[in-house]
Design an enzyme around this catalytic site. Structure first.
Site, PDB file in Angstrom:
ATOM      1  N   ASP A 128      63.339  28.620  49.085  1.00 46.58           N
ATOM      2  CA  ASP A 128      62.925  28.862  48.302  1.00 46.58           C
ATOM      3  C   ASP A 128      63.052  28.355  46.902  1.00 46.58           C
ATOM      4  O   ASP A 128      64.067  27.207  47.019  1.00 46.58           O
ATOM      5  CB  ASP A 128      63.084  30.635  47.729  1.00 46.58           C
ATOM      6  N   GLY A 130      64.294  28.048  44.266  1.00 44.39           N
ATOM      7  CA  GLY A 130      65.890  28.941  43.307  1.00 44.39           C
ATOM      8  C   GLY A 130      67.030  28.399  44.210  1.00 44.39           C
ATOM      9  O   GLY A 130      68.053  28.326  44.021  1.00 44.39           O
ATOM     10  N   CYS A 131      66.439  27.904  45.229  1.00 45.73           N
ATOM     11  CA  CYS A 131      68.278  28.462  46.200  1.00 45.73           C
ATOM     12  C   CYS A 131      68.899  26.721  46.504  1.00 45.73           C
ATOM     13  O   CYS A 131      67.939  25.849  46.691  1.00 45.73           O
ATOM     14  CB  CYS A 131      66.907  28.910  48.167  1.00 45.73           C
ATOM     15  N   GLY A 132      69.844  26.456  46.876  1.00 45.07           N
ATOM     16  CA  GLY A 132      70.042  25.417  47.747  1.00 45.07           C
ATOM     17  C   GLY A 132      70.919  25.198  48.779  1.00 45.07           C
ATOM     18  O   GLY A 132      71.091  24.222  49.710  1.00 45.07           O
ATOM     19  N   CYS A 134      69.628  28.034  51.534  1.00 45.62           N
ATOM     20  CA  CYS A 134      69.690  28.210  52.043  1.00 45.62           C
ATOM     21  C   CYS A 134      69.064  27.447  53.514  1.00 45.62           C
ATOM     22  O   CYS A 134      68.560  26.225  53.691  1.00 45.62           O
ATOM     23  CB  CYS A 134      67.614  28.470  52.116  1.00 45.62           C
TER      24      CYS A 134
END
Length: 294
Positions: A128, A130-132, A134
Site C-alpha cells: 500500500d 504507506g508500506c515499505g 509488503c
C-alpha cells in the site's frame, strides 16, 4: 525549475482544470467529491481529493509488484522504485518502459537492459501507499547489505540552508495545497535551492519518484540533501542509501531501525525539522556547519 502549466481531471464531473505545478512534469489527477462541513462555516462544498490507484510493475514479462500510488510522474516512480529495489543502478538499466492505462489501474511493462535478476527480492502481494516491506518473502531481505555512503559535499552545509529549504518546501507542493494528504520529497542543492520535487500520497512513492526523476534528468543527489515531508522510517533511509543520498532531512521523527541503518551506512540524518529547530540524529562526516540561525 521553471513554472509549468498543467491540468488535472475531475473524474466525477469530467471537467479539466488548470493548475500551476513546480514539482511535476506530468498532469496531476485530482478528483472532487461533495462533502458536508460541520462546525464553523457549515455547509456543502466540493472538496479536491488526492487520487490513489494501483500500478503493476512487470519486468521482462514477470509481475514483480503491485503498488498504490498517486497517478502522476509514473515513469519517475517506476525508475526510482526499481533503483531502490536494486534491480537497476540507474535509468540506463531500463531498455524500454511502456505504461498501460487499464480499467483496473496502471501497468508498467519494463524491459531491463541486462535481462533482470528478479529472483533475489521478489514481492508477492500488494504494497500500500504507506508500506515499505509488503510482500517480501524472507527476513533476510530486510537487512540486505548496502554500501556505506561517502561524504556528499566538499564543505559542510550551513544550518540556515536547512531551515530555508524547509521554509520553501510548501511552495513546491501544489498537490498537497489542492487536496492535503500528499507527501513531498525534495532535492536541495548545497546552496539551499530546491531544484527537484515529487509528490505522492505515499512517502515511499514520493522518494522513489524523486530518485527516478533525478536519474532520468541527470540530477546529482549527492550534491546537497533530500528533504521529506514525513516521518523517517527504515525504508526511506534504505532508499536514500541505495540512491547515494548523503543526507536525509525529515519533518518527523525516525524509528529505531531507521537510526540503526543510518548509523551503519554513514547516512547523515536530521529529523523533527521545524522552523526554529531540528534534531541532528547522526552526522558522521560533519556535514552540517554549526552556526547560529539568523
Amino acid at each position: 525549475m521553471s513554472d509549468q502549466d498543467h491540468t488535472y481531471c475531475d473524474d466525477q464531473a469530467g471537467a479539466w482544470r488548470s493548475m500551476k505545478s513546480l514539482s511535476t512534469c506530468e498532469p496531476l489527477q485530482v478528483a472532487e467529491t461533495s462533502v458536508r462541513r460541520i462546525g464553523a462555516d457549515a455547509g456543502t462544498l466540493l472538496r479536491p481529493i488526492i487520487e490513489e490507484v494501483p500500478i503493476e510493475i512487470v519486468c521482462d514479462g514477470q509481475s514483480y509488484a503491485v503498488m498504490m500510488v498517486t497517478p502522476g510522474d509514473l515513469r519517475d516512480f517506476v525508475t526510482g522504485f526499481l533503483m531502490s529495489e536494486q534491480l537497476i543502478v540507474d535509468v540506463t538499466g531500463i531498455r524500454d518502459l511502456h505504461l498501460v492505462d487499464t480499467p483496473l489501474g496502471w501497468r508498467a511493462e519494463v524491459v531491463l537492459s541486462d535481462g533482470g535478476g528478479l529472483t533475489g527480492r521478489t514481492r508477492h502481494r500488494i504494497g500500500d501507499s504507506g508500506c515499505g516491506l509488503c510482500g517480501l518473502g524472507r527476513l533476510e531481505q530486510v537487512a540486505r547489505p548496502l554500501n556505506p555512503l561517502t561524504r556528499g559535499t566538499p564543505s559542510p552545509i550551513p544550518e540556515p540552508v536547512l531551515f530555508q529549504a524547509l521554509a520553501d518546501l510548501e511552495a513546491y507542493q501544489p498537490l498537497n495545497r489542492a487536496c492535503g494528504g500528499a507527501h513531498a520529497a525534495a532535492a536541495v542543492h548545497v546552496t539551499g535551492d530546491v531544484h527537484l520535487v515529487r509528490e505522492d500520497v505515499g512517502r515511499h512513492n514520493a522518494l522513489d519518484k524523486l530518485i527516478g526523476a533525478a536519474s532520468r534528468q541527470g540530477v546529482d543527489l549527492r550534491q546537497g540533501f533530500v528533504l521529506l515531508s514525513s516521518r523517517c522510517s527504515y525504508e526511506l533511509v534504505e532508499k536514500a542509501i541505495v540512491a547515494g543520498i548523503p543526507m536525509l532531512v525529515t519533518l518527523s521523527v525516525p524509528t529505531s531501525m531507521a537510526i540503526r541503518r543510518a548509523v551503519a551506512h554513514d547516512l547523515t540524518l536530521v529529523s523533527l525539522a521545524r522552523r526554529d529547530s531540528m534534531l541532528v540524529i547522526h552526522d558522521p562526516y560533519g556535514s552540517i556547519a554549526s552556526e547560529a540561525v539568523q
